[in-house]
Design an enzyme around this catalytic site. Structure first.
Site, PDB file in Angstrom:
ATOM      1  N   ASP A  23      24.838  20.773  -8.237  1.00  0.00           N
ATOM      2  CA  ASP A  23      25.312  22.954  -7.667  1.00  0.00           C
ATOM      3  C   ASP A  23      26.790  23.057  -8.137  1.00  0.00           C
ATOM      4  OD1 ASP A  23      25.285  23.788  -5.832  1.00  0.00           O
ATOM      5  OD2 ASP A  23      25.960  22.590  -4.016  1.00  0.00           O
ATOM      6  N   GLY A  26      27.230  28.457  -9.982  1.00  0.00           N
ATOM      7  CA  GLY A  26      27.004  29.901 -10.060  1.00  0.00           C
ATOM      8  C   GLY A  26      28.811  30.125  -9.806  1.00  0.00           C
ATOM      9  N   ARG A  27      29.452  29.006  -8.830  1.00  0.00           N
ATOM     10  CA  ARG A  27      31.066  29.693  -8.762  1.00  0.00           C
ATOM     11  C   ARG A  27      31.990  28.579  -9.961  1.00  0.00           C
ATOM     12  NH1 ARG A  27      30.532  25.545  -4.220  1.00  0.00           N
ATOM     13  NH2 ARG A  27      28.867  25.091  -4.644  1.00  0.00           N
ATOM     14  N   TRP A  28      30.834  28.290 -10.879  1.00  0.00           N
ATOM     15  CA  TRP A  28      31.273  27.585 -12.165  1.00  0.00           C
ATOM     16  C   TRP A  28      31.182  29.056 -13.035  1.00  0.00           C
ATOM     17  CZ3 TRP A  28      30.282  28.374 -17.381  1.00  0.00           C
ATOM     18  CH2 TRP A  28      30.581  27.057 -18.322  1.00  0.00           C
ATOM     19  N   HIS A  40      23.855  28.994 -15.058  1.00  0.00           N
ATOM     20  CA  HIS A  40      22.990  27.908 -15.055  1.00  0.00           C
ATOM     21  C   HIS A  40      22.974  26.985 -16.425  1.00  0.00           C
ATOM     22  CE1 HIS A  40      21.783  28.798 -10.796  1.00  0.00           C
ATOM     23  NE2 HIS A  40      21.910  30.315 -11.494  1.00  0.00           N
ATOM     24  N   SER A  68      15.340  24.990  -5.612  1.00  0.00           N
ATOM     25  CA  SER A  68      14.381  24.402  -4.246  1.00  0.00           C
ATOM     26  C   SER A  68      13.397  24.483  -3.647  1.00  0.00           C
ATOM     27  CB  SER A  68      15.776  24.160  -3.188  1.00  0.00           C
ATOM     28  OG  SER A  68      16.088  25.116  -2.857  1.00  0.00           O
ATOM     29  N   LEU A 133      14.641   5.631 -19.265  1.00  0.00           N
ATOM     30  CA  LEU A 133      14.591   6.129 -18.154  1.00  0.00           C
ATOM     31  C   LEU A 133      13.532   6.485 -17.491  1.00  0.00           C
ATOM     32  CD1 LEU A 133      16.923   7.313 -15.646  1.00  0.00           C
ATOM     33  CD2 LEU A 133      16.987   9.371 -17.734  1.00  0.00           C
ATOM     34  N   ARG A 186      26.309  14.496  -5.048  1.00  0.00           N
ATOM     35  CA  ARG A 186      26.741  15.662  -4.523  1.00  0.00           C
ATOM     36  C   ARG A 186      27.863  16.000  -5.126  1.00  0.00           C
ATOM     37  NH1 ARG A 186      23.626  19.885  -0.504  1.00  0.00           N
ATOM     38  NH2 ARG A 186      24.340  21.913  -1.867  1.00  0.00           N
TER      39      ARG A 186
HETATM   40  C1  FPP Z   1      22.772  25.501  -7.648  1.00  0.00           C
HETATM   41  O1  FPP Z   1      24.132  26.057  -8.367  1.00  0.00           O
HETATM   42  C2  FPP Z   1      22.243  25.328  -8.882  1.00  0.00           C
HETATM   43  C3  FPP Z   1      21.049  25.591  -8.915  1.00  0.00           C
HETATM   44  C4  FPP Z   1      20.111  26.255  -7.828  1.00  0.00           C
HETATM   45  C5  FPP Z   1      19.998  25.435 -10.500  1.00  0.00           C
HETATM   46  C6  FPP Z   1      20.234  23.961 -10.951  1.00  0.00           C
HETATM   47  C7  FPP Z   1      19.331  24.685 -12.371  1.00  0.00           C
HETATM   48  C8  FPP Z   1      19.653  24.118 -13.484  1.00  0.00           C
HETATM   49  C9  FPP Z   1      20.922  23.602 -13.504  1.00  0.00           C
HETATM   50  C10 FPP Z   1      18.850  24.651 -14.691  1.00  0.00           C
HETATM   51  C11 FPP Z   1      18.081  23.278 -14.429  1.00  0.00           C
HETATM   52  C12 FPP Z   1      16.941  22.672 -16.127  1.00  0.00           C
HETATM   53  C13 FPP Z   1      16.738  21.962 -16.488  1.00  0.00           C
HETATM   54  C14 FPP Z   1      15.993  21.870 -17.903  1.00  0.00           C
HETATM   55  C15 FPP Z   1      16.236  21.396 -15.164  1.00  0.00           C
HETATM   56  P1  FPP Z   1      24.266  27.500  -7.682  1.00  0.00           P
HETATM   57  O2  FPP Z   1      23.969  28.636  -8.128  1.00  0.00           O
HETATM   58  O3  FPP Z   1      23.854  26.919  -5.942  1.00  0.00           O
HETATM   59  O4  FPP Z   1      26.009  27.014  -7.535  1.00  0.00           O
HETATM   60  P2  FPP Z   1      26.619  27.626  -6.228  1.00  0.00           P
HETATM   61  O5  FPP Z   1      27.436  26.943  -5.497  1.00  0.00           O
HETATM   62  O6  FPP Z   1      28.219  27.939  -6.786  1.00  0.00           O
HETATM   63  O7  FPP Z   1      26.263  29.826  -6.144  1.00  0.00           O
END
Ligand code: FPP
Length: 238
Positions: A23, A26-28, A40, A68, A133, A186
């Site tokens: 998680d 987006g904030r990053w 992402h 999700s 793994l 988390r």
């Molecule tokens: C949550 O952060 C992140 C996601 C919903 C997407 C996670 C997906 C990846 C890291 C890419 C995965 C790729 C592979 C190959 C497994 P957010 O977007 O909700 O962040 P925020 O809460 O700061 O907005």
């Protein structure tokens, strides 16, 4: 049960199955005035680094939350972006070369694009004999949705109420045959499970941190593992 692994001169308790909610992408990105897609992309790099590191130190199972059942509510462009990151990851053989990682996807594949389903199947088949793994990628995954699917399967198989046990339910989940996660991480300052592995995490230890997922690195994981180790030392004795 956690496993004992050699760590320098002393032995430490390592979780058998780590589950991570990736998680904060987006904030990053927002902090850097970048589009969410950049978050992402950075999160995907962290994912690869952490999976490799877990493999290196002998973690047996790692499950990451990539998408999700609720994430379909996001703008279509962002959904496409996450799916494209996944496509790129699966197509790039460099990600798997010499890694000995067994890949598995958990979640409902039905609504996914056909080409992704093919790539997922191929990656699973190609890595099925890997002995390192076991990496689960949760994609279109929701804990409640998983339980609904399990209940439907149990009914369709004609199983009688008196035959239903906790083990039988576990055996009908996507993670069937795998140990339950004993450590859930988390980052990003949220203190929720967000429908993640809700059946399987009944006895898990939790570790939260303010670090945003793209900034998470092996040192943070080591810190988390140290904390896990202390918790187990405290409760493991008689
Ligand atoms: C949550 O952060 C992140 C996601 C919903 C997407 C996670 C997906 C990846 C890291 C890419 C995965 C790729 C592979 C190959 C497994 P957010 O977007 O909700 O962040 P925020 O809460 O700061 O907005």
């Amino acid at each position: 049960m956690p496993s004992l692994k050699k760590n320098g001169n002393s032995e430490r308790v390592l979780p058998k199955h780590i589950a991570i909610i990736m998680d904060g992408n987006g904030r990053w990105a927002k902090k850097r005035h970048l589009p969410r897609t950049a978050g992402h992309a950075a999160g995907s790099k962290t994912f690869k680094d952490i999976a490799r590191y877990c493999n290196k130190i002998g973690i047996e199972y790692l499950t990451v939350y990539a998408f999700s059942t609720e994430n379909w509510k996001r703008p279509q462009q962002e959904i496409n972006n996450i799916m494209n990151i996944l496509r790129d990851y699966l197509k790039d053989t460099e990600n798997f070369k010499g890694e000995n990682i067994k890949l598995e996807f958990i979640g409902d594949r039905t609504p996914l694009d056909d080409d992704i389903k093919v790539l997922m199947q191929k990656a699973e088949k190609d890595s099925e004999n890997a002995t390192g793994l076991h990496l689960n990628i949760a994609l279109n995954y929701g804990g409640r949705d998983e339980i609904v699917h399990a209940v439907k399967d149990i009914i369709n198989e004609g199983i009688k109420p008196e035959e239903i046990t906790e083990q039988l339910i576990s055996d009908h989940l996507y993670t069937s045959g795998q140990p339950d996660p004993d450590f859930i991480i988390r980052p990003s300052g949220e203190y929720r499970l967000s429908n993640y592995l809700i059946w399987q995490s009944a006895y898990a230890e939790y570790w939260f941190s303010d670090i945003l997922w793209p900034d998470f690195n092996y040192k943070h994981l080591e810190k988390a593992l140290d904390d896990f180790n202390k918790r187990n030392r405290r409760y493991g004795g008689i």
